[in-house]
Design a protein around this motif. Structure first.
Motif, mmCIF file in Angstrom:
data_model
loop_
_atom_site.group_PDB
_atom_site.id
_atom_site.type_symbol
_atom_site.label_atom_id
_atom_site.label_comp_id
_atom_site.label_asym_id
_atom_site.label_seq_id
_atom_site.Cartn_x
_atom_site.Cartn_y
_atom_site.Cartn_z
ATOM 1 N N LEU A 168 0.837 -1.199 0.000
ATOM 2 C CA LEU A 168 0.000 0.000 0.000
ATOM 3 C C LEU A 168 0.879 1.258 0.000
ATOM 4 C CD1 LEU A 168 -3.075 0.171 0.128
ATOM 5 C CD2 LEU A 168 -2.884 0.465 2.595
ATOM 6 N N SER A 169 0.657 2.162 -0.955
ATOM 7 C CA SER A 169 1.449 3.405 -0.966
ATOM 8 C C SER A 169 0.916 4.327 0.128
ATOM 9 C CB SER A 169 1.325 4.090 -2.326
ATOM 10 O OG SER A 169 -0.015 4.518 -2.508
ATOM 11 N N GLN A 170 1.737 5.283 0.554
ATOM 12 C CA GLN A 170 1.326 6.274 1.555
ATOM 13 C C GLN A 170 0.098 7.038 1.067
ATOM 14 O OE1 GLN A 170 1.828 7.309 4.701
ATOM 15 N NE2 GLN A 170 2.917 5.361 4.832
ATOM 16 N N GLU A 171 0.101 7.342 -0.234
ATOM 17 C CA GLU A 171 -0.996 8.120 -0.808
ATOM 18 C C GLU A 171 -2.327 7.351 -0.678
ATOM 19 O OE1 GLU A 171 -0.360 9.016 -4.923
ATOM 20 O OE2 GLU A 171 -2.358 9.945 -5.060
ATOM 21 N N ARG A 172 -2.282 6.080 -0.999
ATOM 22 C CA ARG A 172 -3.521 5.271 -0.896
ATOM 23 C C ARG A 172 -3.924 5.086 0.559
ATOM 24 N NH1 ARG A 172 -1.775 1.193 -5.775
ATOM 25 N NH2 ARG A 172 -3.052 2.147 -7.411
ATOM 26 N N GLN A 174 -3.467 7.179 3.023
ATOM 27 C CA GLN A 174 -4.088 8.427 3.494
ATOM 28 C C GLN A 174 -5.483 8.611 2.910
ATOM 29 O OE1 GLN A 174 -2.777 10.185 5.782
ATOM 30 N NE2 GLN A 174 -0.743 9.270 5.793
ATOM 31 N N ARG A 175 -5.634 8.249 1.641
ATOM 32 C CA ARG A 175 -6.899 8.528 0.968
ATOM 33 C C ARG A 175 -8.018 7.544 1.330
ATOM 34 N NH1 ARG A 175 -6.411 9.449 -5.235
ATOM 35 N NH2 ARG A 175 -5.980 11.572 -4.594
ATOM 36 N N TYR A 176 -7.637 6.286 1.529
ATOM 37 C CA TYR A 176 -8.680 5.262 1.627
ATOM 38 C C TYR A 176 -8.868 4.629 3.001
ATOM 39 C CZ TYR A 176 -8.645 5.653 -3.450
ATOM 40 O OH TYR A 176 -8.733 6.131 -4.728
ATOM 41 N N PHE A 177 -8.093 5.071 3.999
ATOM 42 C CA PHE A 177 -8.206 4.453 5.330
ATOM 43 C C PHE A 177 -8.358 5.517 6.416
ATOM 44 C CE2 PHE A 177 -6.232 1.356 2.659
ATOM 45 C CZ PHE A 177 -6.659 0.126 3.126
ATOM 46 N N ASP A 178 -9.064 5.145 7.481
ATOM 47 C CA ASP A 178 -9.163 5.988 8.676
ATOM 48 C C ASP A 178 -8.328 5.350 9.778
ATOM 49 O OD1 ASP A 178 -11.035 7.887 7.728
ATOM 50 O OD2 ASP A 178 -12.651 6.410 7.995
ATOM 51 N N PRO A 179 -7.561 6.169 10.541
ATOM 52 C CA PRO A 179 -6.826 5.587 11.672
ATOM 53 C C PRO A 179 -7.805 5.083 12.723
ATOM 54 C CG PRO A 179 -6.520 7.977 11.560
ATOM 55 C CD PRO A 179 -7.362 7.606 10.395
ATOM 56 N N LYS A 180 -7.465 3.969 13.357
ATOM 57 C CA LYS A 180 -8.360 3.330 14.337
ATOM 58 C C LYS A 180 -7.579 2.989 15.593
ATOM 59 C CE LYS A 180 -12.647 2.270 13.430
ATOM 60 N NZ LYS A 180 -13.697 1.932 14.344
#
Ligand SMILES: C[S@@+](CC[C@H](N)C(=O)[O-])C[C@H]1O[C@@H](n2cnc3c(N)ncnc32)[C@H](O)[C@@H]1O
Length: 275
Positions: A168-172, A174-180
């Motif tokens: 997973l790239s950093q860009e993806r 950041q864009r597609y995940f929420d921190p939990k």
């Protein structure tokens, strides 16, 4: 044959009948390492005793746990890169041109912990961002696996840093995940909502799934005999619409069945078009 070898042979037969997985005759160590804990929990002393207990049992319960423990669930995000690139650059534009405004359906046929269908959903989002309005009717992804524990992980859609660090790239990220919380991330709702997860053994009927434009059946057929593989690929062909595509794993090839699929060389990678 010693009783240990006989037990192993019976277990091999049970496993192949239950899920298609064909164990090499030298895989005794694999069976014990994967089943020891489960056998201990159920007070089962030998593999023979285990086979006796699960044979003839309906699916579910201990039988399902045994099969689940024997599956290999290795996966990662955007595995092999090219399938997701070919999807965006070639397959989706071709399908949109052939049937503008039509809703497309994709099947991820052995989805493990969800990285494959969620990568597909992210790739579709990327396509939509650079081709505004072209996927008006949307895309549905149906993701199936035999393993109940994997399907639970898929539905939760939460991953630790080890899983996140694979493909997973950093860009993806950041864009597609929420921190939990520390070291955990959750797939964002719009990516998740495109995917429907269902339990399915590839040895069973596919009739309830409907028809698909694209099938990803990657890194699972390698565990099956040539005969089972041929049967599955023939039945997958029947789920594909005319003009549909099949994607296999990077190290897998479609030997035989020239009457059903046409090989399409991409650079890099190979995909298969329905004949
Ligand atoms: C190595 S993973 C591949 C995951 C993903 N497709 C990829 O390429 O990264 C193989 C998956 O196949 C599933 N599997 C094994 N036998 C199956 C069967 N008979 N029916 C459905 N799924 C099966 C396993 O549970 C496992 O999650």
């Amino acid at each position: 044959m010693s009783s240990g070898n006989l037990d192993f042979e019976q277990f091999r037969t049970f496993l192949e009948k239950s899920c298609g997985i064909l164990l090499g005759s030298n895989k005794q160590y694999l069976v014990s390492s994967r089943l020891n804990k489960l056998m201990e929990q159920h007070g089962i002393k030998t593999l023979g005793e285990l086979v006796q207990r699960v044979q003839g049992q309906p699916r579910g319960g201990l039988r399902e746990q045994v099969v689940d423990a024997m599956t290999t669930n290795e996966t990662l995000w955007f595995r092999d890169t090219y399938p997701f690139e070919v999807l965006k650059s070639r397959v989706l534009p071709e399908m949109i041109k052939a049937s503008p405004g039509q809703r497309l359906r994709i099947w991820s046929a052995a989805c493990s912990s969800g990285q494959e269908p969620y990568s597909l959903s992210m790739a579709i989002d990327e396509f939509e961002r650079s081709n505004l309005g072209q996927l008006r009717a949307g895309i549905q992804i149906v993701a199936t696996d035999l393993s109940g524990s994997m399907l639970n992980a898929c539905k939760a859609g939460e991953y630790d840093s080890l899983a996140m660090g694979r493909g997973l790239s950093q860009e993806r990220l950041q864009r597609y995940f929420d921190p939990k919380g520390p070291g955990r991330w959750a797939v964002k709702a719009p990516i998740k909502s495109r995917v429907e997860f269902r339990a399915l053994n590839l040895l069973d009927s596919y009739a309830s799934l409907g028809k698909f434009d694209i099938v990803f059946c990657r890194n699972v057929l390698i565990y099956f005999s040539a005969e089972v593989k041929k049967d599955i690929l023939t039945r997958i062909h029947a789920t594909l619409k005319p003009g549909g595509y099949l994607f296999l794993g990077a190290s897998e090839a479609l030997n035989g069945l020239p009457e059903l699929y046409q090989m399409v060389q991409c650079s890099p990678g190979i995909i298969y078009k329905v004949k």
